[in-house]
Enzyme design. Structure first.
Site, PDB file in Angstrom:
ATOM      1  N   HIS A  82       7.126  -4.111   6.184  1.00 13.28           N
ATOM      2  CA  HIS A  82       6.674  -5.326   5.824  1.00 13.28           C
ATOM      3  C   HIS A  82       7.586  -6.376   6.218  1.00 13.28           C
ATOM      4  O   HIS A  82       8.476  -6.839   5.981  1.00 13.28           O
ATOM      5  CB  HIS A  82       7.001  -5.627   4.037  1.00 13.28           C
ATOM      6  CG  HIS A  82       6.118  -4.526   3.272  1.00 13.28           C
ATOM      7  ND1 HIS A  82       4.847  -4.984   2.721  1.00 13.28           N
ATOM      8  CD2 HIS A  82       6.125  -3.189   3.379  1.00 13.28           C
ATOM      9  CE1 HIS A  82       3.903  -3.957   2.469  1.00 13.28           C
ATOM     10  NE2 HIS A  82       4.919  -2.895   2.369  1.00 13.28           N
ATOM     11  N   ASP A 104      -2.117   7.623   1.369  1.00  8.06           N
ATOM     12  CA  ASP A 104      -1.681   6.673   2.267  1.00  8.06           C
ATOM     13  C   ASP A 104      -0.633   7.120   3.151  1.00  8.06           C
ATOM     14  O   ASP A 104       0.343   7.696   2.716  1.00  8.06           O
ATOM     15  CB  ASP A 104      -1.234   5.544   1.462  1.00  8.06           C
ATOM     16  CG  ASP A 104      -1.042   4.329   2.338  1.00  8.06           C
ATOM     17  OD1 ASP A 104      -0.564   4.346   3.308  1.00  8.06           O
ATOM     18  OD2 ASP A 104      -0.992   3.107   1.467  1.00  8.06           O
ATOM     19  N   GLU A 154      -7.200   1.502   4.650  1.00  8.32           N
ATOM     20  CA  GLU A 154      -6.195   0.687   5.361  1.00  8.32           C
ATOM     21  C   GLU A 154      -6.245   1.157   6.985  1.00  8.32           C
ATOM     22  O   GLU A 154      -6.233   2.276   6.943  1.00  8.32           O
ATOM     23  CB  GLU A 154      -4.991   0.917   4.582  1.00  8.32           C
ATOM     24  CG  GLU A 154      -3.604   0.445   5.586  1.00  8.32           C
ATOM     25  CD  GLU A 154      -2.327   0.658   4.834  1.00  8.32           C
ATOM     26  OE1 GLU A 154      -1.996   1.401   3.844  1.00  8.32           O
ATOM     27  OE2 GLU A 154      -1.504  -0.182   5.232  1.00  8.32           O
ATOM     28  N   GLU A 164      -5.201  -3.776   4.284  1.00  8.18           N
ATOM     29  CA  GLU A 164      -5.482  -2.763   3.118  1.00  8.18           C
ATOM     30  C   GLU A 164      -6.143  -3.329   1.939  1.00  8.18           C
ATOM     31  O   GLU A 164      -5.555  -3.717   0.793  1.00  8.18           O
ATOM     32  CB  GLU A 164      -4.291  -2.195   2.741  1.00  8.18           C
ATOM     33  CG  GLU A 164      -2.988  -2.786   2.514  1.00  8.18           C
ATOM     34  CD  GLU A 164      -1.878  -1.746   2.442  1.00  8.18           C
ATOM     35  OE1 GLU A 164      -1.894  -0.967   1.509  1.00  8.18           O
ATOM     36  OE2 GLU A 164      -0.826  -2.116   2.964  1.00  8.18           O
ATOM     37  N   ASP A 199       0.184   2.722   9.810  1.00 10.12           N
ATOM     38  CA  ASP A 199       0.039   2.863   8.312  1.00 10.12           C
ATOM     39  C   ASP A 199      -1.337   2.680   7.964  1.00 10.12           C
ATOM     40  O   ASP A 199      -2.137   1.911   8.275  1.00 10.12           O
ATOM     41  CB  ASP A 199       0.666   1.476   7.691  1.00 10.12           C
ATOM     42  CG  ASP A 199       0.733   1.311   6.282  1.00 10.12           C
ATOM     43  OD1 ASP A 199       0.332   2.502   5.713  1.00 10.12           O
ATOM     44  OD2 ASP A 199       1.404   0.555   5.629  1.00 10.12           O
ATOM     45  N   HIS A 241       0.095  -6.236   5.544  1.00 12.33           N
ATOM     46  CA  HIS A 241       1.444  -6.886   5.722  1.00 12.33           C
ATOM     47  C   HIS A 241       1.692  -6.696   7.397  1.00 12.33           C
ATOM     48  O   HIS A 241       1.104  -5.994   8.023  1.00 12.33           O
ATOM     49  CB  HIS A 241       2.433  -6.079   5.218  1.00 12.33           C
ATOM     50  CG  HIS A 241       2.113  -4.512   5.133  1.00 12.33           C
ATOM     51  ND1 HIS A 241       2.875  -3.692   6.114  1.00 12.33           N
ATOM     52  CD2 HIS A 241       1.541  -3.789   4.531  1.00 12.33           C
ATOM     53  CE1 HIS A 241       2.410  -2.423   5.726  1.00 12.33           C
ATOM     54  NE2 HIS A 241       1.450  -2.441   4.648  1.00 12.33           N
TER      55      HIS A 241
HETATM   56 MN    MN Z   1      -0.209   2.211   3.567  1.00 10.84          MN
HETATM   57 MN    MN Z   2       0.395  -0.890   4.096  1.00 14.40          MN
END
Ligand code: MN
Ligand code: MN
Length: 306
Positions: free
Chosen positions: A161, A82, A279, A185, A93, A153
């Site tokens: 977030h 990630d 994600e 995700e 992200d 998010h």
């Molecule tokens: Mn992530």
């Molecule tokens: Mn994330």
């Protein structure tokens, strides 16, 4: 225009994940993996928006290599990488799951299908619960479970977030709106469908720059951390740049005691199930166009039959 920065962050993150696909193999040290990907991000004009997370098997998220880490990629199971990249605070992200043996293919495929389906329904005005329901339905069709206490998010500048969550089940209130940026995700498991916090903590985040009386040493450090990371997560090993190794544990304890930092314990599947994750970060550009900034979807499609 912020879109330009988001696109740049997304492209660097995509390429960093592509590098991860080349680097992940059995017996590779996780510390090398994290450092090489973070270096790649810096060398390509971005900054890590958080430490590279390498979460293996039952660990769903929030593991990054720690100081002198001797953990190796195992011979079997699933590795989730990630990656977060920020360009001037605009964050992308993205994550991909790499099955080390074919037994885990379904878990990864289900996460991929769920992400694809979720992105397709993420348009201005759509409800968060419908997006969550789409993820849930797609995963359950594989006879697997979504992880219900992990979610996507909303992302804002320097904020990973930013309030709204995209659940991995039918849940929640509210809608997504034009101009908003979301990380979506889906997490899949053959376990209980819930994660719990483990004891290991390798990731932290500064909450504020509140001064502590008579602690000029801590205040100076907090100042440096804020300048470097703002409120974005950082790794314990990143502190080596600011303080000696032998002071790190105590410093983290002190910062935590003064409520200046949050910690992110590793998240472990409660039923001992294996976990996969996919994600992507998307921007709801307008009514008809949701732009996938990171496109882990495409990377997965490329490796699927190789
Ligand atoms: Mn992530
Ligand atoms: Mn994330």
């Amino acid at each position: 225009m912020e879109l330009k920065y988001y696109k740049r962050a997304g492209e660097i993150a995509h390429r960093a994940l592509k590098l991860a696909l080349d680097l992940v193999e059995p017996e590779e040290p996780v510390l090398d993996l994290c450092q090489r990907i973070e270096e790649f991000i810096l060398n390509n004009g971005g900054k890590p928006a958080f430490p590279v997370n390498v979460s293996i098997n039952q660990v769903a998220a929030h593991y990054t290599a720690t100081i002198d880490d001797d953990l190796l990629i195992p011979k079997k199971g699933i590795v989730k990488v990630d990656v977060g990249v920020q360009v001037d605070g605009y964050i992308a992200d993205t994550a991909i799951s790499i099955p080390l043996d074919s037994l885990q293919d379904d878990l990864v495929e289900a996460a991929y299908r769920a992400l694809l389906a979720a992105i397709n329904v993420t348009k201005p005005g759509e409800s968060l619960s419908f997006i969550g329901a789409t993820i849930e339905k797609t995963i359950k069709a594989f006879g697997l479970k979504p992880i219900r206490n992990l979610s996507g998010h909303k992302i804002d500048r320097y904020t990973l977030h930013a309030g709204k969550s995209i659940p991995n089940i039918r849940a929640g209130w509210g809608t997504v709106k034009k101009g908003e940026v979301f990380a979506i995700e889906p997490f899949t498991t053959n376990g209980a469908g819930v994660v719990e916090e483990g004891v290991t903590v390798t990731i932290f985040r500064l909450r504020s720059v509140k001064r502590i009386r008579k602690r000029s040493d801590l205040n100076a450090l907090v100042e440096k951390l804020w300048t470097r990371y703002r409120g974005l997560p950082f790794a314990k090993r990143w502190l080596l740049e600011f303080i000696p190794k032998e002071d790190i544990e105590n410093t983290l304890y002190e910062l935590s005691r003064h409520k200046l930092i949050d910690s992110y314990p590793i998240l472990i599947e409660q039923g001992g199930g294996l976990v996969a994750q996919m994600e992507d970060t998307v921007i709801l550009y307008d009514e008809n166009e949701t732009i996938n900034l990171t496109n882990s979807i495409k990377l997965y499609e490329e490796i699927k039959y190789r």
